[in-house]
Write a protein that holds these residues in place. Structure first.
Motif, PDB file in Angstrom:
ATOM      1  N   TYR A 135       0.836  -1.204   0.000  1.00 59.60           N
ATOM      2  CA  TYR A 135       0.000   0.000   0.000  1.00 59.60           C
ATOM      3  C   TYR A 135       0.869   1.252   0.000  1.00 59.60           C
ATOM      4  O   TYR A 135       0.693   2.165  -0.816  1.00 59.60           O
ATOM      5  CB  TYR A 135      -0.923  -0.031   1.220  1.00 59.60           C
ATOM      6  CG  TYR A 135      -1.726   1.231   1.400  1.00 59.60           C
ATOM      7  CD1 TYR A 135      -2.830   1.471   0.601  1.00 59.60           C
ATOM      8  CD2 TYR A 135      -1.370   2.172   2.356  1.00 59.60           C
ATOM      9  CE1 TYR A 135      -3.559   2.624   0.746  1.00 59.60           C
ATOM     10  CE2 TYR A 135      -2.093   3.326   2.509  1.00 59.60           C
ATOM     11  CZ  TYR A 135      -3.185   3.549   1.708  1.00 59.60           C
ATOM     12  OH  TYR A 135      -3.901   4.698   1.856  1.00 59.60           O
ATOM     13  N   ASN A 210     -12.341  11.466  -6.630  1.00 62.35           N
ATOM     14  CA  ASN A 210     -11.072  12.100  -6.300  1.00 62.35           C
ATOM     15  C   ASN A 210      -9.903  11.652  -7.161  1.00 62.35           C
ATOM     16  O   ASN A 210      -8.855  12.288  -7.139  1.00 62.35           O
ATOM     17  CB  ASN A 210     -10.741  11.864  -4.830  1.00 62.35           C
ATOM     18  CG  ASN A 210     -11.708  12.593  -3.938  1.00 62.35           C
ATOM     19  OD1 ASN A 210     -11.857  13.793  -4.063  1.00 62.35           O
ATOM     20  ND2 ASN A 210     -12.400  11.872  -3.075  1.00 62.35           N
TER      21      ASN A 210
ATOM     22  N   VAL B 302      -3.705   7.949   4.591  1.00 72.28           N
ATOM     23  CA  VAL B 302      -4.889   7.973   3.755  1.00 72.28           C
ATOM     24  C   VAL B 302      -5.193   9.434   3.461  1.00 72.28           C
ATOM     25  O   VAL B 302      -5.281  10.231   4.390  1.00 72.28           O
ATOM     26  CB  VAL B 302      -6.095   7.342   4.496  1.00 72.28           C
ATOM     27  CG1 VAL B 302      -7.342   7.430   3.658  1.00 72.28           C
ATOM     28  CG2 VAL B 302      -5.798   5.905   4.858  1.00 72.28           C
ATOM     29  N   PRO B 303      -5.341   9.817   2.181  1.00 70.57           N
ATOM     30  CA  PRO B 303      -5.711  11.203   1.900  1.00 70.57           C
ATOM     31  C   PRO B 303      -7.061  11.526   2.533  1.00 70.57           C
ATOM     32  O   PRO B 303      -7.918  10.642   2.632  1.00 70.57           O
ATOM     33  CB  PRO B 303      -5.803  11.246   0.373  1.00 70.57           C
ATOM     34  CG  PRO B 303      -5.122  10.026  -0.106  1.00 70.57           C
ATOM     35  CD  PRO B 303      -5.198   9.015   0.980  1.00 70.57           C
ATOM     36  N   GLU B 305      -9.653  12.896   1.557  1.00 73.84           N
ATOM     37  CA  GLU B 305     -10.861  12.622   0.768  1.00 73.84           C
ATOM     38  C   GLU B 305     -11.313  11.180   0.949  1.00 73.84           C
ATOM     39  O   GLU B 305     -12.466  10.854   0.742  1.00 73.84           O
ATOM     40  CB  GLU B 305     -10.615  12.849  -0.733  1.00 73.84           C
ATOM     41  CG  GLU B 305      -9.974  14.153  -1.114  1.00 73.84           C
ATOM     42  CD  GLU B 305      -8.465  14.009  -1.170  1.00 73.84           C
ATOM     43  OE1 GLU B 305      -7.828  14.397  -0.169  1.00 73.84           O
ATOM     44  OE2 GLU B 305      -7.918  13.507  -2.165  1.00 73.84           O
ATOM     45  N   TYR B 306     -10.367  10.310   1.296  1.00 63.55           N
ATOM     46  CA  TYR B 306     -10.712   8.888   1.408  1.00 63.55           C
ATOM     47  C   TYR B 306     -10.903   8.453   2.853  1.00 63.55           C
ATOM     48  O   TYR B 306     -10.763   7.279   3.181  1.00 63.55           O
ATOM     49  CB  TYR B 306      -9.619   8.031   0.761  1.00 63.55           C
ATOM     50  CG  TYR B 306      -9.470   8.264  -0.708  1.00 63.55           C
ATOM     51  CD1 TYR B 306     -10.540   8.061  -1.556  1.00 63.55           C
ATOM     52  CD2 TYR B 306      -8.279   8.691  -1.244  1.00 63.55           C
ATOM     53  CE1 TYR B 306     -10.417   8.287  -2.906  1.00 63.55           C
ATOM     54  CE2 TYR B 306      -8.144   8.912  -2.606  1.00 63.55           C
ATOM     55  CZ  TYR B 306      -9.215   8.707  -3.426  1.00 63.55           C
ATOM     56  OH  TYR B 306      -9.100   8.923  -4.768  1.00 63.55           O
ATOM     57  N   ILE B 308     -13.445   7.968   4.542  1.00 63.37           N
ATOM     58  CA  ILE B 308     -14.512   6.984   4.727  1.00 63.37           C
ATOM     59  C   ILE B 308     -14.014   5.551   4.540  1.00 63.37           C
ATOM     60  O   ILE B 308     -14.621   4.602   5.033  1.00 63.37           O
ATOM     61  CB  ILE B 308     -15.686   7.293   3.776  1.00 63.37           C
ATOM     62  CG1 ILE B 308     -16.892   6.374   3.999  1.00 63.37           C
ATOM     63  CG2 ILE B 308     -15.300   7.149   2.331  1.00 63.37           C
ATOM     64  CD1 ILE B 308     -18.068   7.049   4.474  1.00 63.37           C
TER      65      ILE B 308
END
Lengths: 423, 332
Positions: A135, A210, B302-303, B305-306, B308
């Motif tokens: 990741y 996004n 985690v950006p 925007e993400y 969730i």
């Protein structure tokens, strides 16, 4: 024979009359567009009726499957972006995904370590560490490439392939996601599937919104090509009518296959599982496998439906996907029409979609009347955003419909027909 | 040193704030799940409704807060809790009870709760519009900046009045709920219902009362969580599913049916979120300067925007590794 289908005949004649009424009031161009959209929703609703009606699986994330279908159609059918492929960015992006692929191979490999006698705890630890490393490496190498793509060439563009390839892949990827979710959640309580599908839908939307390098995000991609000649060549009415005949043909094929499956041993097994899981288990039926199959099939239909709808709209706008329009409207179609009955689902899809599109002007009109009356009688000054609030009244109506149908007509207007074979 | 104060402000405090909100939501979800046996999807919108009840009360009596020395919305909270409990009990009477009496499958109740979700959403936006609002009508949000005694620490620890009130309220709510469930007759009846509904019924427990009490607890916690969240940020009518997913994740992580599990799960999810979106580059920068590394501008896991995705993957992980949750929930 026909007497058995009295209810269906009456309801479908009524629906036909309603369509004629809309045609005469709103014109052909408007009503053909509405019918094409309704037919796309019908494909999606058929996907839900096999998940919920045949197998009793609760899918609260239809929106995600629609969006992924539309996205893949966009990706495959949108014209090639020569700037991107001409620059060195394509190979950069390729190397990023190569890294991801290596990571995935390693992760999958680590899951198989059990064959070499590695203990479960150790195995899980190795897998988790590999996931984390993959990741972080992937995100770190994607970030600069994605930024460069956005600033230099906009987005990667499409592949310029025929539209139907996009539809097929839309269905397949939606099915793949459903397999992942179903594999984890189907063995557990049915509520968990609802929570997980709700989550995956929001994640798919967040991703498509996004990932600007892939989808242009909020900038939207248009125009998407049609598989049939477009309005520029045939005019609006003819082009839409042609598209409608294509979707109608798809519905006929899907309908035929579903009815076959429903009456086949496979369909009977599914109903047995739905109605009494314990006894189906006792009969030696593989409950989870059947459920996984039906969940994936339903998701494939939803992906295809979303893809067809996306092509027809001609624009890919990830922020346009909202749970109300793209998940729960379809729920209303299925439970109102009759879950588990394909005819009922078709009726529900077209009927509810017409009501839904018609309700927008009606709600605006009703609130306009309220505003004028309130002003005239009580000197009430309406809030400025009354029109946007008027549309929210429809949200309330959807919710009320769901609860009322569940309470007073839990089987829908055309209930499921259980065939009894007498000697 | 300043970097660590930044870490404290944006991870410890904001994680605890959002964790407390999730915890209060998850307590309601877990109680409903274990007593009524269905996942209550309308919970996040019940929170929003509760917050709007407070908002209307605050607009009606804006002068109360300054007189007491607390934000008006907080003073109005008890009344809002009572009203939201009434709404919750009313919803149950109107929509869930008839279905329960028909002995439908639990999943049908889940669908009904989705219907309720949209009704609440529609009503709130119909009467209050779609824009976000501020719960501070006549008063101002107080912000405390705490200086640290060390020389290197020029940055201050920032905590707001609503956040302090939130922590205080959460502690009081959890402790009193603990005493209610373990000491009182009614609380014991609730636990009996969640263990075995049929056995509880035949031993003479009044099921209706237990159900009503469950909704009262869930409803008042919803009102409190919604109000305190909106006091801290802003009153938004569209939180719904963005709030629902972490709450469910919290309830399942903690172990469904466990009140303390729900609290634990709430904080786990809250801290996980704030740790995941925290920009680690800020903390590593002094070290990088010393070692002459080249750090990227943003090092968040985690950006934002993400965000969730965090509760979702926590949920997936717990379903794969330990579906009963940390504290071994009863219902799977």
């Amino acid at each position: 024979m026909l007497a058995d289908y009295k209810r269906e005949i009456i309801l479908f004649s009524g629906l036909f009359a309603l369509i004629l009424l809309v045609m005469s009031f709103m014109g052909m161009a408007y009503s053909t567009r509405m019918l094409v959209e309704a037919s796309c929703y019908a494909i999606i609703a058929l996907g839900l009726t096999i998940q919920w009606g045949y197998a009793g699986l609760f899918n609260a994330g239809i929106m995600g499957f629609l969006a992924i279908g539309a996205f893949l159609t966009m990706l495959f059918s949108y014209p090639v972006n020569e700037d991107f492929w001409g620059s060195g960015l394509a190979s950069d992006l390729g190397s990023v995904f190569l890294k991801l692929l290596i990571g995935i191979v390693l992760i999958v490999g680590s899951m198989q370590l059990g064959r070499f006698g590695v203990r479960q705890n150790v195995r899980r630890l190795i897998t988790l560490i590999l996931i984390a490393i993959t990741y972080i490496v992937f995100m770190n190498s994607l970030d600069p490439v994605a930024g460069a793509i956005e600033s230099e060439v906009g987005f990667i563009g499409g592949f310029g392939l025929p539209v139907w390839i996009g539809w097929v892949f839309g269905g397949l990827v939606a099915g793949g996601i459903a397999y992942f979710i179903g594999h984890i959640c189907l063995g557990l309580r049915s509520d968990y599937l609802a929570v997980a599908t709700l989550g995956i839908a929001e994640i798919i939307k967040a991703f498509l919104k996004n990932a600007d390098w892939l989808t242009r995000g909020t900038l939207t991609v248009s125009p998407l090509p049609w598989p049939t000649p477009g309005p520029a060549e045939l005019g609006f009415v003819m082009a839409r009518a042609l598209y409608l005949s294509l979707t109608a043909l798809m519905i006929v094929v899907i309908f035929f296959l579903l009815t076959r499956a429903y009456n086949a041993p496979w369909g009977r097994m599914l109903r047995a599982i739905r109605d009494n899981e314990t006894s189906a288990l006792a009969m030696g039926k593989n409950v989870n496998k059947r459920r996984l199959e039906v969940f994936v099939f339903g998701a494939i239909l939803m992906g295809i439906g979303g893809a067809v709808l996306g092509s027809f709209n001609g624009i890919f706008d990830p922020s346009g996907y909202i749970p109300l329009n793209h998940t729960f409207l379809i729920w209303v179609m299925v439970i109102l029409g009759g879950a588990g009955n394909n005819l009922g689902t078709l009726f529900g899809a077209v009927f509810v979609y017409i009501l839904w599109t018609m309700s927008e002007p009606v709600a605006l009109w009703v609130f306009d009347v309220i505003r004028n009356l309130g002003d005239a009688w009580f000197g009430w000054e309406a809030p400025g955003d009354l029109d946007s609030r008027a549309l929210q009244a429809r949200v309330f109506v959807i919710g009320l419909t769901i609860t009322l149908v569940l309470r007073y007509a839990p089987k829908g207007v055309i209930p499921e027909r259980v065939a009894h074979h007498h000697e | 040193m300043n970097e660590f104060i930044f870490l404290f402000n944006s991870v410890v405090i904001s994680g605890a704030v959002i964790g407390a909100i999730y915890a209060m939501g998850a307590i309601g979800v877990t109680l409903i799940f274990s007593i009524l046996r269905f996942a209550h999807f309308a919970h996040a919108d019940l929170m929003t409704t509760g917050a709007f009840v407070t908002f209307f009360l605050t607009v009606m009596f804006p002068g109360v807060g300054p007189a007491v020395g607390l934000p008006t919305a907080f003073v109005m909270l008890p009344i809002a809790m009572v009203l939201t409990s009434l709404i919750a009990v009313g919803i149950d009477k109107a929509f869930y009870k008839p279905l329960r009496e028909h002995n439908v499958k639990p999943i049908v109740l889940v669908m009904a709760s989705l219907g309720v979700t949209f009704m609440l959403q529609g009503l709130v936006r119909l009467f209050a519009g779609t824009g976000s609002r501020n719960l501070f009508v006549d008063d101002r949000k107080e912000i405390f900046r705490i200086d640290l005694p060390w020389e290197l620490a020029s940055r201050k620890i920032v905590i707001t009045e609503p956040q302090l009130l939130l922590f205080l309220f959460t502690i009081i709510a959890v402790v009193s709920l603990h005493y209610f469930l373990t000491r009182s007759r009614l609380g014991k009846a609730m636990r009996a219902m969640s263990d075995n509904a049929d056995l509880a019924r035949v031993s003479g427990i009044n099921v209706n009362v237990v159900v009503i009490v469950t909704w009262v607890i869930a409803g008042s916690l919803c009102a409190a969580a919604g109000t305190l969240l909106s006091l801290d940020v802003a009153l938004k009518p569209d939180l719904s599913f963005n709030l629902l997913l972490p709450i469910f994740a919290a309830a399942i992580v903690g172990g469904v049916g466990h009140v303390y599990g729900a609290v634990l799960g709430g904080f786990v999810v809250g801290f996980a979120e704030s740790l995941a979106v925290f920009n680690w580059a800020v903390v590593l920068r002094p070290l990088a300067r010393a070692m002459e590394w080249d750090l990227p501008r943003s090092m968040a896991l985690v950006p934002t925007e993400y965000k969730i995705t965090v509760p979702f993957f926590i949920l997936i992980a717990i379903l794969v590794l330990r579906p009963t949750g940390i504290l071994k929930g009863k219902v799977i």
